[in-house]
Design a protein around this motif. Structure first.
Motif, short mmCIF file in Angstrom:
data_model
loop_
_atom_site.label_atom_id
_atom_site.label_comp_id
_atom_site.label_asym_id
_atom_site.label_seq_id
_atom_site.Cartn_x
_atom_site.Cartn_y
_atom_site.Cartn_z
N PHE A 128 0.83 -1.21 0.00
CA PHE A 128 0.00 0.00 0.00
C PHE A 128 0.86 1.26 0.00
O PHE A 128 0.64 2.18 -0.78
CB PHE A 128 -0.93 -0.03 1.22
N LEU A 129 1.88 1.30 0.87
CA LEU A 129 2.75 2.47 0.94
C LEU A 129 3.50 2.69 -0.36
O LEU A 129 3.67 3.83 -0.81
CB LEU A 129 3.75 2.32 2.09
N GLY A 130 3.96 1.60 -0.99
CA GLY A 130 4.65 1.73 -2.27
C GLY A 130 3.76 2.31 -3.34
O GLY A 130 4.17 3.21 -4.09
N ALA A 131 2.53 1.82 -3.41
CA ALA A 131 1.58 2.32 -4.40
C ALA A 131 1.24 3.79 -4.13
O ALA A 131 1.16 4.61 -5.07
CB ALA A 131 0.31 1.47 -4.40
N MET A 132 1.05 4.14 -2.86
CA MET A 132 0.71 5.52 -2.52
C MET A 132 1.87 6.46 -2.80
O MET A 132 1.66 7.62 -3.17
CB MET A 132 0.30 5.63 -1.05
N ALA A 133 3.10 5.99 -2.62
CA ALA A 133 4.26 6.83 -2.91
C ALA A 133 4.27 7.23 -4.38
O ALA A 133 4.54 8.40 -4.72
CB ALA A 133 5.54 6.08 -2.56
N VAL A 134 3.97 6.29 -5.27
CA VAL A 134 3.93 6.59 -6.71
C VAL A 134 2.77 7.53 -7.02
O VAL A 134 2.91 8.50 -7.79
CB VAL A 134 3.82 5.30 -7.54
N THR A 135 1.61 7.25 -6.44
CA THR A 135 0.42 8.09 -6.68
C THR A 135 0.67 9.52 -6.23
O THR A 135 0.37 10.48 -6.95
CB THR A 135 -0.80 7.51 -5.94
#
Length: 223
Positions: A128-135
């Motif tokens: 989740f954190l990885g995806a949110m970092a890109v977003t």
């Protein structure tokens, strides 16, 4: 660094962002932990767009543009890059806090309760954190770039809002599929082994790189 933090994170922006995530976790219902990402990604995207739209134009709004123009390009790039990292780091921390607040207020069941082979909740949280970092990076850089092009904070936010409305729709979900900028929110949450949504995040990263490469030219032409 302290000066850049003060410029990048004024109290009113920090307070607004904290209030935004608090209210989101309070009113947006989720029943399973894997739905938290679906609830948070579009919301964090529009928050990042509004929060970071003035990254490139702060010197204009702060009436420091004449002094800013005298800075060498290297110093300008360093300053903008530092502000982006500060803002995006804060928003990513806010995403982590929001994830915990959903557990506090909504009390969703762990995904392993439904799918035992799903893996640990910590693993899902890190994804989740990885995806949110890109977003967060994509929408913050996009809003800043649009604001720099048009020399207007509101053009940056408005342009992002238009794209947000188009991308966050059932039509975009159907046509773009895993290539949507909101691919993580639209992923198949019942299959933790399906990482086709990474295609959308890869596109976001490529667009971020293109916009950052364009930054020196924009700063030179737009001030």
């Amino acid at each position: 660094m302290q000066k850049e933090i003060k410029i990048s994170l004024p109290p009113y922006k920090v307070s607004f962002a904290l209030f935004f995530v608090f209210i989101l976790s309070l009113i947006r219902g989720v029943s399973v932990s894997c739905e938290i990402g679906t609830a948070m990604e579009p919301a964090l995207a529009i928050l990042a767009a509004a929060f970071c739209a003035d990254t490139y134009v702060q010197e204009i709004t702060g009436k420091r543009s004449e002094v800013w123009r005298l800075y060498p390009m290297k110093k300008k790039l360093c300053s903008v890059g530092t502000r982006l990292l500060i803002q995006e780091g804060f928003l990513l921390l806010l995403a982590a806090i929001g994830f915990c607040l959903f557990f506090l207020f909504q009390k969703p069941r762990p995904f392993s309760f439904i799918q035992p082979e799903a893996g640990s909740e910590i693993g899902q949280f890190l994804i989740f954190l990885g995806a949110m970092a890109v977003t967060i990076a994509f929408w913050s850089i996009l809003s800043g770039t649009l604001a720099c092009i048009f020399r207007s904070l509101w053009c940056g936010i408005g342009g992002c809002l238009l794209l947000w409305l188009m991308a966050n729709s059932s039509f975009a979900k159907k046509v773009m599929g895993p290539r949507n900028v909101f691919s993580y929110a639209y992923r198949n949450i019942t299959d933790t082994g399906d990482f086709s949504w990474l295609a959308g995040k890869g596109i976001c990263i490529a667009l971020c790189a293109a916009m950052l490469l364009l930054l020196p030219t924009l700063l030179k032409k737009r001030g």
